[in-house]
Design a protein around this motif. Structure first.
Motif, short mmCIF file in Angstrom:
data_model
loop_
_atom_site.label_atom_id
_atom_site.label_comp_id
_atom_site.label_asym_id
_atom_site.label_seq_id
_atom_site.Cartn_x
_atom_site.Cartn_y
_atom_site.Cartn_z
N ILE A 202 0.84 -1.21 0.00
CA ILE A 202 0.00 0.00 0.00
C ILE A 202 0.87 1.25 0.00
O ILE A 202 0.62 2.21 -0.74
CB ILE A 202 -0.97 -0.02 1.20
N TYR A 203 1.92 1.24 0.81
CA TYR A 203 2.81 2.40 0.82
C TYR A 203 3.53 2.56 -0.52
O TYR A 203 3.62 3.67 -1.07
CB TYR A 203 3.84 2.27 1.95
N ALA A 204 4.01 1.45 -1.09
CA ALA A 204 4.76 1.52 -2.35
C ALA A 204 3.88 1.97 -3.51
O ALA A 204 4.32 2.74 -4.37
CB ALA A 204 5.38 0.16 -2.66
N LYS A 205 2.64 1.50 -3.56
CA LYS A 205 1.78 1.75 -4.71
C LYS A 205 0.95 3.02 -4.60
O LYS A 205 0.60 3.63 -5.61
CB LYS A 205 0.83 0.56 -4.91
N SER A 206 0.62 3.41 -3.36
CA SER A 206 -0.26 4.58 -3.20
C SER A 206 0.41 5.74 -2.47
O SER A 206 -0.11 6.85 -2.48
CB SER A 206 -1.53 4.17 -2.45
N GLY A 207 1.51 5.47 -1.79
CA GLY A 207 2.16 6.50 -0.99
C GLY A 207 1.54 6.71 0.37
O GLY A 207 2.01 7.55 1.15
N VAL A 208 0.49 5.95 0.71
CA VAL A 208 -0.19 6.12 1.99
C VAL A 208 0.65 5.52 3.12
O VAL A 208 1.11 4.37 3.02
CB VAL A 208 -1.59 5.46 1.96
N VAL A 209 0.86 6.28 4.17
CA VAL A 209 1.57 5.81 5.35
C VAL A 209 0.76 4.69 6.01
O VAL A 209 -0.45 4.82 6.20
CB VAL A 209 1.80 6.96 6.36
N THR A 210 1.42 3.57 6.33
CA THR A 210 0.78 2.44 6.99
C THR A 210 1.46 2.19 8.33
O THR A 210 2.50 2.80 8.62
CB THR A 210 0.84 1.19 6.10
N PHE A 211 0.90 1.28 9.12
CA PHE A 211 1.38 1.16 10.51
C PHE A 211 1.64 -0.29 10.90
O PHE A 211 0.74 -1.13 10.87
CB PHE A 211 0.36 1.80 11.46
N HIS A 212 2.90 -0.55 11.24
CA HIS A 212 3.31 -1.86 11.73
C HIS A 212 3.13 -1.86 13.24
O HIS A 212 3.88 -1.23 13.98
CB HIS A 212 4.78 -2.12 11.37
N GLY A 213 2.08 -2.54 13.68
CA GLY A 213 1.74 -2.55 15.10
C GLY A 213 0.86 -3.74 15.42
O GLY A 213 0.84 -4.71 14.67
N PRO A 214 0.12 -3.68 16.51
CA PRO A 214 -0.66 -4.84 16.92
C PRO A 214 -1.76 -5.22 15.93
O PRO A 214 -2.35 -4.36 15.29
CB PRO A 214 -1.27 -4.40 18.25
N VAL A 215 -2.00 -6.52 15.79
CA VAL A 215 -3.21 -7.00 15.14
C VAL A 215 -4.30 -7.09 16.21
O VAL A 215 -4.04 -6.91 17.40
CB VAL A 215 -3.00 -8.38 14.47
N GLY A 216 -5.53 -7.39 15.78
CA GLY A 216 -6.63 -7.41 16.72
C GLY A 216 -6.45 -8.37 17.86
O GLY A 216 -6.84 -8.10 19.00
N THR A 217 -5.83 -9.54 17.57
CA THR A 217 -5.68 -10.57 18.60
C THR A 217 -4.39 -10.44 19.38
O THR A 217 -4.04 -11.34 20.15
CB THR A 217 -5.75 -11.97 17.96
N SER A 218 -3.66 -9.35 19.21
CA SER A 218 -2.44 -9.11 19.99
C SER A 218 -2.77 -8.84 21.45
O SER A 218 -3.93 -8.62 21.82
CB SER A 218 -1.66 -7.92 19.42
N THR A 219 -1.72 -8.81 22.26
CA THR A 219 -1.86 -8.40 23.66
C THR A 219 -1.80 -6.87 23.71
O THR A 219 -0.74 -6.27 23.58
CB THR A 219 -0.72 -8.99 24.52
#
Length: 341
Positions: A153-170
């Motif tokens: 998404i970042y490479a193709k659209s330039g939109v900043v994305t977020f590497h963080g918890p998924v829903g089932t994370s602690t």
């Protein structure tokens, strides 16, 4: 006047929804945009869309995620195919991609959370509607297999994305604090290891460096090499993490990044953590430290091992595509700008 505004919003929503239904999409590159597209910040009362673009989940997982997000003051909208199953995948490629596109097209949805990782996101990259995503930027967050969505998404659209918890994370206090400060408050934070957390830290090469932050799960990233879904790595700060991979596999994947010319372009390197990566059955092995030093030290760039990234309870929220400064001596990641608008 208000009716005119409402009509315009309605037409915009209809147009975006129409775009989202045009599957499969041709992967239209908007290659390596120099200016990142920042999504709007989250607010209490906003609706968050849940997607499951990789491996299957159980109904109980949804209830857990709804409870977690409700504690942050957020409402939840479920993806149409959230509980689908297709072997080891959470439904067909087309349906999983459709949920992603639909959430970006839905004006009522302000952010998108992946319920879990696993495997499958690479398969849907050609089916995502990148022009739609660029026209309707939103926070999208996750880690592990979600790495491929974040980078593509970042490479193709330039939109900043977020590497963080998924829903089932602690979603513990440490993790939630970074989510709130970065996604709600829009702070340009300095990320530091939690005190007394027992994180093993090893400085590979001391010093400071600046660049665009990008990365994620190492095996997922390596599997994307050679595709058009990776960003420009020039002067980037590369972060990676991994779980259940022995040193020889880490060696193989870093070698792949090296041979692809990625490592020679970056200005800094962080290996978050490698969880459960010990040699099996006492087989002869290089240590992970040896592997990292052999690949990274010759680059002469600031680098270290040991940050709360990925498959650990305490997690940073790392904005992909935002300028940061790292300090290998202090093991810190300092955002130089807000990641949202």
């Amino acid at each position: 006047m208000s009716s005119l505004i409402n009509r315009r919003q309605f037409l915009k929503t209809v147009a975006l929804s129409a775009i989202a239904t045009e599957l499969p999409q041709i992967a239209i590159a908007n290659p390596f945009l120099k200016t990142a597209v920042k999504p709007p910040r989250l607010k209490v009362g906003d609706t968050v869309g849940l997607i499951n673009p990789a491996s299957p989940i159980e109904p109980k997982d949804i209830a857990q995620v709804q409870k977690t997000l409700a504690s942050l003051g957020l409402k939840v909208k479920l993806g149409k195919h959230l509980l689908d199953r297709y072997g080891y995948l959470a439904g067909s490629d087309r349906d999983r991609a459709s949920d992603v596109n639909a959430m970006f097209a839905d004006a009522s949805v302000k952010a998108i959370v992946a319920v879990r990782g696993g495997w499958g996101c690479n398969r849907i990259l050609p089916l995502l509607n990148y022009p739609l995503i660029q026209a309707s930027p939103k926070i999208i967050i996750g880690y592990s297999d979600i790495t491929s969505l974040l980078l593509a998404i970042y490479a193709k659209s330039g939109v900043v994305t977020f590497h963080g918890p998924v829903g089932t994370s602690t979603w513990n206090p440490f993790t939630v604090d970074y989510v709130k400060r970065i996604l709600f408050n829009g702070e340009a934070v300095t990320m530091q290891n939690p005190p007394n957390a027992g994180i093993k830290v090893e400085i590979i090469t001391p010093g400071k460096a600046r660049g665009k932050l990008a990365g994620g799960n190492l095996s997922v990233l390596a599997a994307m090499v050679g595709s058009s879904y990776l960003p420009d790595w020039k002067q980037s700060i590369l972060f990676v993490e991994e779980i259940g991979e022995e040193a020889y596999r880490i060696d193989r994947m870093l070698t792949q990044l090296k041979l692809a010319g990625i490592l020679n372009q970056i200005s800094g390197f962080i290996f978050g953590q490698c969880t459960d990566c010990q040699p099996k059955d006492n087989q002869p092995s290089l240590t992970l430290s040896q592997v990292l030093r052999e690949h990274i030290q010759p680059l002469g760039i600031p680098a270290w091992y040991g940050s709360p990234i990925g498959h650990v309870k305490d997690k940073f929220t790392l904005p992909v595509g935002v300028q940061v400064e790292i300090d290998a001596n202090k093991n810190t990641i300092r955002m130089l700008e807000s990641s949202i608008k």
